[in-house]
Design an enzyme around this catalytic site. Structure first.
Site, PDB file in Angstrom:
ATOM      1  N   LEU A 249       0.590  -1.386  -0.239  1.00 31.54           N
ATOM      2  CA  LEU A 249      -0.416   0.273   0.096  1.00 31.54           C
ATOM      3  C   LEU A 249       0.877   1.248   0.160  1.00 31.54           C
ATOM      4  O   LEU A 249       1.370   1.460   1.327  1.00 31.54           O
ATOM      5  CB  LEU A 249      -1.273   0.099   1.197  1.00 31.54           C
ATOM      6  CG  LEU A 249      -2.086  -1.467   1.513  1.00 31.54           C
ATOM      7  CD1 LEU A 249      -3.136  -0.983   2.595  1.00 31.54           C
ATOM      8  CD2 LEU A 249      -2.943  -1.767   0.654  1.00 31.54           C
ATOM      9  N   ASP A 250       1.290   1.677  -1.002  1.00 33.33           N
ATOM     10  CA  ASP A 250       1.668   2.224  -1.333  1.00 33.33           C
ATOM     11  C   ASP A 250       1.545   3.882  -0.928  1.00 33.33           C
ATOM     12  O   ASP A 250       0.402   4.440  -1.322  1.00 33.33           O
ATOM     13  CB  ASP A 250       2.263   3.441  -2.936  1.00 33.33           C
ATOM     14  CG  ASP A 250       3.201   4.325  -3.253  1.00 33.33           C
ATOM     15  OD1 ASP A 250       4.645   4.482  -2.957  1.00 33.33           O
ATOM     16  OD2 ASP A 250       2.781   5.575  -3.416  1.00 33.33           O
ATOM     17  N   ALA A 251       2.038   4.812  -0.313  1.00 31.76           N
ATOM     18  CA  ALA A 251       2.041   6.189   0.528  1.00 31.76           C
ATOM     19  C   ALA A 251       0.512   6.282   1.270  1.00 31.76           C
ATOM     20  O   ALA A 251      -0.183   6.982   1.159  1.00 31.76           O
ATOM     21  CB  ALA A 251       2.040   7.205  -0.240  1.00 31.76           C
ATOM     22  N   VAL A 252      -0.159   5.191   1.889  1.00 35.41           N
ATOM     23  CA  VAL A 252      -1.322   4.743   2.570  1.00 35.41           C
ATOM     24  C   VAL A 252      -1.509   5.760   3.638  1.00 35.41           C
ATOM     25  O   VAL A 252      -2.278   6.526   3.780  1.00 35.41           O
ATOM     26  CB  VAL A 252      -1.418   3.109   2.866  1.00 35.41           C
ATOM     27  CG1 VAL A 252      -0.324   3.037   4.194  1.00 35.41           C
ATOM     28  CG2 VAL A 252      -2.930   2.918   3.067  1.00 35.41           C
TER      29      VAL A 252
END
Length: 592
Positions: A249-252
């Protein structure tokens, strides 16, 4: 609806109540929950997940690479621009033929069509970038290794169809993006960049100011709109259908925005992660969710929740702390940090890495290193040919955000300058990382000992490009095949070390770990297998001077024979010390 289904529905509704408690929704929570469940189920049966289950063991090694980190070419001057084979096929072949089965998981960095940021400004989430290959290539890889993919969830490209529709007041997309007023007080918003937060655009309904946490080409979604969440649940379903089993989960941390807050790590964001976990694990219980949150250490730890959020979190403090340790010869900060880290509960794990496609982040060591120590890291990085990226603090000043440098170059010396121990120091760093509690993530350019790519940096003028080299396959095979090259030495040494690691039950990601208190330039910790049968004392000389390890400082049970798994040597009866050369490591085990 069965009892299990009723419980599932109730859990989803509970998540949605928390996320949207301050939002006026166009549909009921119950209807919203049913829609999400229908999307995530697709044609799959509903599964009943088992809580606190470890979905990994000591054999799991994740290789991190771009889809085109290696390309096959025709040896012409146009080779890089014109590969003669889909790069995903080339990467797949390299893992199968060159990695000797030491790699069982692959993180392919964003392989979707994009407009900037090396894939993280996604234009279409359900397509494979045609310059890399297609979904059949992805599915073939997923049959051979556990596949990890990015869910770039905070933002998408300003050139996406969704944002073009936003600019033209069309659906879908018209209300997918976060906007604010120029008069809003945004002073508390935490930023990872120096660009302005808001970008002014013109639409048929007037001028709007869209929220851009990272760049003006990366426009932030507005998850207060339930349609945005539904889109992403559909994307998750699509990735599951194509073999993805690990979701990054990128830059969540930036997902939910609320005025008069920092807009990072908000309660709604944490609940959204819990919701995604609930939805996914009822479809495919083997899936692992990994949160990418490049933030201070204690904030990062919060994404474990109560073993009900991320299965794994990126151990962001490790890269800068380990670099500091090996450049300074001082392990006190690393020891203090390790002693403060809680053991991961069953069903959760640390995701360890010391290099990646991004730089070495400095925010995770806020409060862990002194400002003078951070300044030394910045200075030495520049001395060794690296770059430093900045961010804008809340007071408007620019402060170092991350170090941009190939890890092999970062390890070429100490704060006193380059020396002859670069290879040994580099291998020591990996021996520490491979032995630590957690799942190891190995960047492909560390495996290949790639150095700073100044040409790519100059062409792109992006600091991170310095550590994103693209290898031509023939040159790569020649480099790792030349026995006197540093590429060969590192490639063989890392594979050998991984081969040893994968056989040790004491290196299970959730096996017991205790920090040792050793003198001088020594750093160490003890691992014990979950069944308590195997102990491994991992000791490292983190200095450029020889060090003497007193075996009396370790709890080596006299009734057992002890072996160094790295060198293969046996600890002789009555032996009192081990002499460690600069950056040498030993893994002392009671089981050979």
């Amino acid at each position: 609806m069965s009892t299990v289904n009723e419980l599932f529905l109730q859990r989803v509704e509970q998540h949605l109540h928390i996320i949207y408690q301050d939002v006026e929704l166009p549909i009921s929570i119950a209807e919203f929950a049913q829609q999400l469940i229908k999307i995530i189920l697709g044609d799959s049966p509903l599964r009943d997940p088992t809580p606190h289950t470890n979905r990994w063991d000591e054999q799991d090694i994740v290789l991190i690479a771009y889809g085109d980190s290696i390309i096959k070419h025709d040896d012409t001057e146009f080779a890089v621009a014109n590969p003669i084979e889909a790069p995903l096929k080339t990467l797949h072949r390299f893992i199968k033929e060159q990695c000797d089965m030491q790699i069982n998981a692959l993180h392919i960095l964003p392989f979707y069509p994009y407009s900037s940021d090396e894939g993280f400004a996604v234009m279409n989430y359900v397509q494979v970038n045609e310059s890399l290959g297609d979904w059949e290539d992805i599915k073939r890889i997923a049959k051979d290794v556990k596949l990890m993919a990015d869910l770039v969830i905070n933002h998408c490209s300003s050139r996406s169809v969704w944002f073009e529709n936003f600019l033209n007041d069309l659906h879908p997309g018209k209300d997918y993006f976060k906007t604010a007023s120029l008069s809003d007080d945004l002073s508390q918003v935490v930023r990872p960049r120096t660009s302005s937060l808001l970008n002014t655009v013109t639409t048929p309904s007037g001028e709007k100011h869209v929220w851009c946490t990272f760049s003006h080409d990366q426009v932030d979604f507005d998850f207060a709109n339930p349609e945005v969440l539904k889109e992403f649940v559909g994307i998750i379903r699509h990735y599951l259908d194509n073999g993805v089993r690990l979701f990054r989960l990128d830059a969540v941390a930036f997902l939910w925005k609320q005025l008069n807050t920092s807009c990072i790590n908000l309660p709604q964001t944490h609940e959204a992660v819990r919701l995604m976990r609930t939805l996914i694990e009822h479809v495919e219980p083997s899936v692992v969710i990994i949160t990418e949150t490049n933030i201070p250490n204690q904030e990062n730890l919060s994404y474990f929740g109560n073993a009900n959020e991320a299965h794994a979190i990126y151990n962001f403090a490790l890269p800068p702390l380990l670099l500091h340790t090996l450049l300074s010869g001082d392990s006190s900060a690393l020891k203090h940090w390790m002693m403060s880290m809680p053991p991961a509960q069953n069903g959760t794990a640390y995701f360890n890495f010391i290099a990646s496609h991004d730089g070495i982040g400095l925010r995770p060591i806020e409060g862990l290193l002194q400002p003078t120590e951070v300044a030394s890291l910045v200075s030495t990085t520049m001395q060794f040919g690296g770059r430093v990226s900045m961010r804008t603090s809340n007071d408007g000043t620019h402060t170092p955000y991350e170090l941009n440098i190939a890890l092999f170059d970062a390890m070429q010396g100490t704060h006193n300058g380059p020396d002859k121990f670069g290879f040994e120091r580099f291998m020591c760093a990996h021996a520490i990382m491979f032995a630590l509690e957690g799942i190891p993530g190995l960047y492909i350019h560390s495996l290949l000992a790639t150095t700073n790519d100044y040409e790519r940096f100059e062409n792109s003028q992006h600091n991170r490009a310095i550590n994103r080299h693209r290898w031509q396959e023939s040159k790569l095979l020649a480099a790792i095949g030349e026995k006197y090259s540093h590429h060969h030495k590192v490639f063989i040494s890392i594979k050998n070390l991984l081969g040893v690691r994968k056989k040790q039950r004491a290196f299970h990601p959730n096996a017991t770990q205790f920090t040792l208190h050793l003198s001088g330039g020594l750093f160490g910790f003890w691992r014990q297998s979950i069944d308590r049968r195997q102990s491994i004392f991992c000791v490292f000389n983190i200095s450029d001077k020889p060090q003497t390890l007193l075996l009396a400082d370790l709890n080596l049970i006299n009734t057992q024979q002890w072996f160094d798994l790295v060198s293969g040597k046996t600890i002789e009866e009555g032996q009192l010390t081990i002499e460690l050369e600069p950056y040498q490591c030993v893994w002392l085990s009671n089981i050979k």
